[in-house]
Design a protein around this motif. Structure first.
Motif, mmCIF file in Angstrom:
data_model
loop_
_atom_site.group_PDB
_atom_site.id
_atom_site.type_symbol
_atom_site.label_atom_id
_atom_site.label_comp_id
_atom_site.label_asym_id
_atom_site.label_seq_id
_atom_site.Cartn_x
_atom_site.Cartn_y
_atom_site.Cartn_z
ATOM 1 N N CYS A 62 1.131 -3.851 6.684
ATOM 2 C CA CYS A 62 0.892 -3.585 8.146
ATOM 3 C C CYS A 62 0.034 -2.442 8.466
ATOM 4 O O CYS A 62 0.143 -2.847 10.463
ATOM 5 N N GLY A 63 -0.440 -2.397 7.671
ATOM 6 C CA GLY A 63 -1.538 -1.402 8.474
ATOM 7 C C GLY A 63 -1.873 0.287 8.167
ATOM 8 O O GLY A 63 -1.823 0.672 9.011
ATOM 9 N N VAL A 64 -2.072 0.351 6.712
ATOM 10 C CA VAL A 64 -2.465 2.062 6.336
ATOM 11 C C VAL A 64 -2.780 1.790 6.073
ATOM 12 O O VAL A 64 -3.722 2.353 4.685
ATOM 13 N N VAL A 65 -3.568 3.205 6.931
ATOM 14 C CA VAL A 65 -5.179 3.075 7.541
ATOM 15 C C VAL A 65 -6.153 3.914 6.006
ATOM 16 O O VAL A 65 -6.551 3.362 5.718
ATOM 17 N N PRO A 66 -5.400 4.836 6.021
ATOM 18 C CA PRO A 66 -5.752 6.436 4.704
ATOM 19 C C PRO A 66 -6.182 4.395 3.291
ATOM 20 O O PRO A 66 -6.815 4.750 2.935
ATOM 21 N N ALA A 108 -11.443 0.585 10.205
ATOM 22 C CA ALA A 108 -10.677 0.514 8.941
ATOM 23 C C ALA A 108 -11.052 -0.686 7.847
ATOM 24 O O ALA A 108 -11.428 -1.172 7.578
ATOM 25 N N CYS A 109 -10.408 -1.934 8.914
ATOM 26 C CA CYS A 109 -10.644 -3.123 8.426
ATOM 27 C C CYS A 109 -11.928 -3.435 8.272
ATOM 28 O O CYS A 109 -12.954 -4.051 7.550
ATOM 29 N N LEU A 114 0.790 -1.301 0.255
ATOM 30 C CA LEU A 114 -0.089 -0.093 -0.178
ATOM 31 C C LEU A 114 0.800 1.312 0.199
ATOM 32 O O LEU A 114 -0.042 2.263 -0.152
ATOM 33 N N ASP A 115 2.274 1.271 0.472
ATOM 34 C CA ASP A 115 3.504 2.171 -0.236
ATOM 35 C C ASP A 115 4.262 2.515 -1.313
ATOM 36 O O ASP A 115 4.028 3.499 -2.138
#
Length: 347
Positions: A191-195, A239-240, A160-161
């Motif tokens: 790892c949890g990139v929320v946006p 978010a999940c 997601l990066d």
């Protein structure tokens, strides 16, 4: 322009932009992604004038197998690929009863800094292009003489990066004019990139989202996963839930068990609390120790205990089967060892 990083629509539009008919883009796309060919000069369906134009004006990305390792335990294959800029990435091919699964990289290195992950120790070097992701698949298939049925974006890097390139990769690898892999057979691990989880939900694609969780407590998670300093557990789980409700897909939570750090009774109780009512699955992973993270993995009895307690709360749980333990098949381990050796020889 890297032509084998273009989606089918982009290739058609490019053909029109240079005065050609759109169907030429489909021919080129299928050549790269159905036939898995790489040399424009061999694309005999195209007129010689167009071949010559493309050879002069576009780039075709190629990878080279730098090293290959085969596990004597379970026949897992580990590949180190040499990129055109001399960086090295890694991929793994794993054989299961349901078919061949490929774990591929999305970046050279990673900036997320998870304490127990070897991929991140040198930081992020650069993003991979869609073609560099795709070619990992094609080269493993060519080398093994088999088709890959499942793909996991869980190698080096945070997918997601590198969002735009990953979305293009998914578009290309799924296209019926190309490799035609079902999106339901693809897992993206973050790892949890929320946006970006919210953005991914809006894409409306039936991939499996996998979250590297590793602790249900903010303060404990911050110690091993720096991303937790930016996004709290409450924000991540929210978010999940949004993702699951929007896509109607079950989320997988990856949970690496570290003795006396995240395998305690309080950890299990908090996991039950935060995941209550969420359509999810937990994948328990025995820790793969690396030299920079001197912690012990939970013993087998404790892993089974965690599984049993979570099952009592009607949470689906599996214990990940360890693959390729004799060839450092876990994320980043082999690449890091090889690049360290190369750098030492240069000094």
């Amino acid at each position: 322009m890297e032509i084998n990083s273009l989606t089918l629509d982009e290739l058609k539009n490019y053909m029109v932009s240079i005065g050609e008919r759109a169907f030429r883009g489909e021919q080129i796309f299928s050549y790269f992604h159905r036939n898995k060919k790489i040399k424009i000069e061999d694309l005999n369906l195209l007129p010689e004038k167009l071949r010559n134009y493309l050879e002069t004006n576009v780039k075709v990305n190629e990878l080279e197998i730098y090293k290959k390792f085969t596990s004597q335990i379970d026949n897992t294959k580990k590949y180190l690929f040499l990129l055109e800029d001399m960086n090295i990435i890694e991929s793994v091919a794993m054989e299961y009863n349901h078919g061949l699964t490929a774990c591929i990289s999305t970046q050279v290195g990673c900036k997320m800094g998870c304490a127990f992950c070897a991929s991140t120790k040198e930081g992020l070097i650069r993003n991979l292009t869609p073609a560099e992701m795709i070619n990992q698949i094609y080269m493993m298939e060519e080398d093994l003489g088999k088709n890959i049925s499942n793909i996991v974006l869980m190698g080096s890097g945070e997918p997601l990066d590198n969002y735009e390139s990953v979305m293009k990769f998914l578009n290309i690898i799924h296209s019926e004019k190309g490799h035609n892999i079902s999106l339901r057979n693809i897992t993206l691990s973050t790892c949890g990139v929320v946006p970006k989880i919210y953005d991914l939900a809006k894409e409306d694609i039936p991939i499996t989202l996998s979250i590297s969780l590793h602790s249900p407590f903010d303060e404990d998670r911050k110690k091993i996963m720096p991303i937790a300093k930016k996004y709290s557990m409450e924000e991540l789980i929210k978010a999940c839930r949004d993702y699951s409700e929007t896509t109607n897909r079950r989320i997988t939570f990856e949970y690496t068990l570290i003795q006396n750090i995240n395998d305690r009774d309080e950890d299990i109780s908090e996991l039950k609390r935060i995941l209550k009512g969420l359509k999810c699955h937990i994948n328990l992973i025995p820790l793969n120790p690396i030299k920079e993270f001197r912690k012990d993995r939970s013993n087998r009895d404790n892993i089974e205990r965690v599984k049993k307690e979570l099952n009592k709360a009607n949470i689906n749980v599996t214990i990940r089967r360890e693959m390729g333990g004799d060839i450092s098949a876990s994320c980043g381990q082999l690449r890091r060892a090889v690049t360290e050796d190369i750098n030492n020889k240069r000094v």
